[in-house]
Enzyme design. Sequence first.
Site, mmCIF file in Angstrom:
data_model
loop_
_atom_site.group_PDB
_atom_site.id
_atom_site.type_symbol
_atom_site.label_atom_id
_atom_site.label_comp_id
_atom_site.label_asym_id
_atom_site.label_seq_id
_atom_site.Cartn_x
_atom_site.Cartn_y
_atom_site.Cartn_z
ATOM 1 N N LYS A 80 0.841 -1.176 0.072
ATOM 2 C CA LYS A 80 0.048 0.062 0.011
ATOM 3 C C LYS A 80 0.868 1.290 0.092
ATOM 4 O O LYS A 80 1.797 1.390 0.698
ATOM 5 C CB LYS A 80 -0.633 0.216 1.094
ATOM 6 N N SER A 155 -10.073 2.050 2.797
ATOM 7 C CA SER A 155 -9.043 2.826 1.691
ATOM 8 C C SER A 155 -8.180 1.884 1.287
ATOM 9 O O SER A 155 -7.575 2.306 -0.095
ATOM 10 C CB SER A 155 -8.349 3.901 2.725
ATOM 11 N N SER A 179 -9.909 -0.300 7.010
ATOM 12 C CA SER A 179 -9.332 -0.404 5.542
ATOM 13 C C SER A 179 -8.637 -1.512 4.909
ATOM 14 O O SER A 179 -8.231 -1.624 3.723
ATOM 15 C CB SER A 179 -8.407 1.102 5.516
#
Length: 500
Positions: A80, A155, A179
């Site tokens: 990420k 997210s 997330s």
Amino acid sequence: MTELIKKTASELIELMHSGEVSSVEITQAHLDQISKVDSQIHSFLVVNAESALATAKDVDARRKAGEVLPMLAGLPIAVKDNLTTVDAPTTAGSKILEGWIPPYDATVVTKLRNQLMPILGKTNLDEFAMGSSTEFSAYGPSKNPWDISRTPGGSGGGSSSVISSFQAPLAIGSDTGGSIRFPAAVTGTVGIKPTYGAISRYGLIALASSLDQIGPVARNVLDAAYLQDVIAGHDPFDSTSLPDSLGSMVEAAKAGSLAGKRFGLIKQLSGEGFQQGVRNRFAEAIKLITDAGGEIVEVDCPSFEYAIDAYYLILPAEASSNLAKFDSVRFGMRVTPEGNPTIEKVMSATREAGFGPEVKRRIILGTYALSAGSFDKFYGAAQKVRTLIQRDFANAFSKADVLISPTAPTTAFKFGEKVADPLAMYLNDIATIPANLAGLPGISVPIGLADEDQLPVGIQFLAPSYKDGLLYEVGAALESTLEGIWGKRMIDFAPKLEVN
Ligand code: GLN
């Protein structure tokens, strides 16, 4: 090559260990898939093909020479983009950090490099991990591979879609309010938020420091366990990282069992207001748990009703303080207005241009909640709710070993459906946020497709702090029961991604 990208990480590890397949073949197969589908799915903000292949080659050469290699050597992974990497820009999905190459690697990234894992690239996210759909990424949203008119959750929608579109066998996410778990649920993947402090957050661009936790995203529970085992552990660079090991998650996953355990059905999250197809799959999962010898008990967590409200005061408060460092002086973008502007004018022009709408909304909310006249009324009250939620958990865990709920109230929603209404967006996190407020671990495991839209549904298991192993144990057991019934794995339901 298609066969390789459909395999689980655990299968790929075995194939490499037995010498049947090389790391270059596995890495190249995933890079080919990236070239084929990522222009549509947009899981990646950066792809690092060259360095991934260089690592893969190095692993193959060393394996050939008979060197004893780390467990996951040669297995590609996606990271990420809120984790710092010295060899790739790290933007956290924000314009304010566009092109910023950090001077150091996050501890988790160092651990992946020590394992000799080829890092395929950095995955998309809502700006500074604020959001539930990736629609707040400054670089455009990621798509849900099950239906590209829908979001892959957020997210960490880059890390969930990268797994469900077979562009990487494993990915790293971060979970502040859900997330990792929410995107996993809506993409048919497995996501875990470990116990707070189990994994070092050094080099994670902080959102809300008392809630943030890094964790694995994977195709199945065992794969996630392999990843947690190599990224966990104490780190002197992160004073909140736990001093002791939580044990082997791989062993826990392999010992998978549901029998004899008490599963607490959270009254407040047992289905009211949840989509019918989600409720149906959840009810079936409960039946499978009882059939396998698990006992279902109802637990009452009355303060969960206030969890979202408390979270959306605590998170903005911490975020407004964490994001103060993006001041045009130390990192990334600088906007200099005409004339001879003061430093304050430069900072404010930079922040005005560099931050997107959701980030600004939360900075304003957080700054207000922390201001002298409002501190006790808002921030103080939210902290009290946090204590009540922790007590609800303590009480629930006196009656049950593990708590269960659907991970999300709905399946994947369409682009544009919630982005204009912040409150509707915030409600997605109803089941995931309590775990962050209490610091305890949670896992989302796929339990099939909703009747009405044929989209993935996830079950969430929550365990007391430090008992991450229990999540792997029950998660792996339910997963294998479901695979027995389906006659295939969840990933085999995934749509054939021939998009171009
Ligand atoms: N959707 C939540 C939020 O917007 C969760 C974010 C996260 O876990 N990073 O805050």
